[in-house]
Design a protein around this motif. Structure first.
Motif, short mmCIF file in Angstrom:
data_model
loop_
_atom_site.label_atom_id
_atom_site.label_comp_id
_atom_site.label_asym_id
_atom_site.label_seq_id
_atom_site.Cartn_x
_atom_site.Cartn_y
_atom_site.Cartn_z
N ASP A 43 0.82 -1.21 0.00
CA ASP A 43 0.00 0.00 0.00
C ASP A 43 0.85 1.26 0.00
O ASP A 43 0.53 2.25 -0.67
CB ASP A 43 -0.93 0.01 1.22
CG ASP A 43 -1.99 -1.08 1.14
OD1 ASP A 43 -2.22 -1.63 0.03
OD2 ASP A 43 -2.58 -1.38 2.20
N ALA A 46 2.21 1.78 -3.46
CA ALA A 46 1.16 2.31 -4.33
C ALA A 46 0.90 3.79 -4.03
O ALA A 46 0.68 4.58 -4.94
CB ALA A 46 -0.12 1.51 -4.15
N ALA A 47 0.96 4.16 -2.77
CA ALA A 47 0.73 5.56 -2.40
C ALA A 47 1.86 6.45 -2.89
O ALA A 47 1.62 7.59 -3.29
CB ALA A 47 0.60 5.68 -0.88
N GLU A 49 3.71 5.85 -5.58
CA GLU A 49 3.62 5.91 -7.05
C GLU A 49 2.48 6.81 -7.51
O GLU A 49 2.62 7.53 -8.49
CB GLU A 49 3.45 4.51 -7.63
CG GLU A 49 4.68 3.65 -7.54
CD GLU A 49 4.45 2.26 -8.07
OE1 GLU A 49 3.39 2.02 -8.72
OE2 GLU A 49 5.32 1.40 -7.86
N ASN A 50 1.35 6.75 -6.83
CA ASN A 50 0.18 7.50 -7.28
C ASN A 50 -0.56 8.05 -6.06
O ASN A 50 -1.56 7.48 -5.62
CB ASN A 50 -0.73 6.59 -8.12
CG ASN A 50 -1.80 7.36 -8.84
OD1 ASN A 50 -1.85 8.58 -8.78
ND2 ASN A 50 -2.67 6.65 -9.52
N SER A 52 -2.57 10.53 -5.67
CA SER A 52 -3.94 11.00 -5.86
C SER A 52 -4.95 9.87 -5.70
O SER A 52 -6.05 10.09 -5.20
CB SER A 52 -4.09 11.65 -7.24
OG SER A 52 -3.81 10.69 -8.25
N SER A 53 -4.61 8.64 -6.09
CA SER A 53 -5.55 7.53 -5.93
C SER A 53 -5.73 7.18 -4.46
O SER A 53 -6.80 6.78 -4.03
CB SER A 53 -5.08 6.30 -6.71
OG SER A 53 -3.91 5.77 -6.13
N VAL A 54 -4.69 7.32 -3.67
CA VAL A 54 -4.78 7.04 -2.24
C VAL A 54 -5.65 8.08 -1.56
O VAL A 54 -6.47 7.76 -0.71
CB VAL A 54 -3.38 6.98 -1.60
CG1 VAL A 54 -3.48 6.80 -0.11
CG2 VAL A 54 -2.57 5.87 -2.22
N ALA A 56 -8.07 9.73 -2.98
CA ALA A 56 -9.45 9.46 -3.38
C ALA A 56 -10.02 8.30 -2.58
O ALA A 56 -11.17 8.33 -2.16
CB ALA A 56 -9.50 9.16 -4.88
N ASP A 57 -9.22 7.26 -2.34
CA ASP A 57 -9.68 6.14 -1.54
C ASP A 57 -9.93 6.56 -0.10
O ASP A 57 -10.88 6.11 0.54
CB ASP A 57 -8.65 5.01 -1.55
CG ASP A 57 -8.59 4.30 -2.89
OD1 ASP A 57 -9.56 4.44 -3.67
OD2 ASP A 57 -7.57 3.59 -3.13
N ASP A 59 -10.94 9.45 0.94
CA ASP A 59 -12.18 10.22 1.02
C ASP A 59 -13.41 9.31 1.04
O ASP A 59 -14.39 9.61 1.69
CB ASP A 59 -12.28 11.17 -0.18
CG ASP A 59 -11.27 12.31 -0.09
OD1 ASP A 59 -10.77 12.57 1.04
OD2 ASP A 59 -10.96 12.91 -1.12
N THR A 60 -13.35 8.19 0.34
CA THR A 60 -14.50 7.30 0.31
C THR A 60 -14.54 6.38 1.51
O THR A 60 -15.58 5.84 1.85
CB THR A 60 -14.48 6.44 -0.97
OG1 THR A 60 -13.26 5.68 -1.00
CG2 THR A 60 -14.58 7.30 -2.22
#
Length: 65
Positions: A43, A46-47, A49-50, A52-54, A56-57, A59-60
Motif C-alpha cells: 500500500d 502504491a501511495a 507511485e500514485n 492522488s488515488s490514495v 481518493a480512496d 475520502d470514500t
C-alpha cells in the motif's frame, strides 16, 4: 561409548525430534505475522507511485456518522 553417553545421546535425539515437530507451526506463524507488513508495504508503494488515488480512496473510506 559408555552407557551414560548412549542414554544422553538418545535423550538428545528424542528432544530434538520433539522440537522439530514444532518448526513448521512456528514458520507458519511467522509468515502469518509478516503478512500485514507485506500488505502495508504494498500500500505504501502504491501511495508513493500514485498519491492522488490514495487520497481518493481515503475520502470514500471515511465514515463520519
Amino acid at each position: 561409548m559408555s552407557p551414560t553417553e548412549i542414554i544422553a545421546l538418545i535423550a538428545f535425539v528424542v528432544l530434538m525430534l520433539q522440537n522439530a515437530t514444532q518448526i513448521p507451526h512456528a514458520i507458519a506463524a511467522l509468515i502469518r505475522a509478516c503478512l500485514p507488513v507485506v500488505h502495508a508495504t504494498r500500500d505504501l508503494a502504491a501511495a508513493i507511485e500514485n498519491p492522488s488515488s490514495v487520497l481518493a480512496d481515503a475520502d470514500t473510506d471515511t465514515d463520519l456518522s
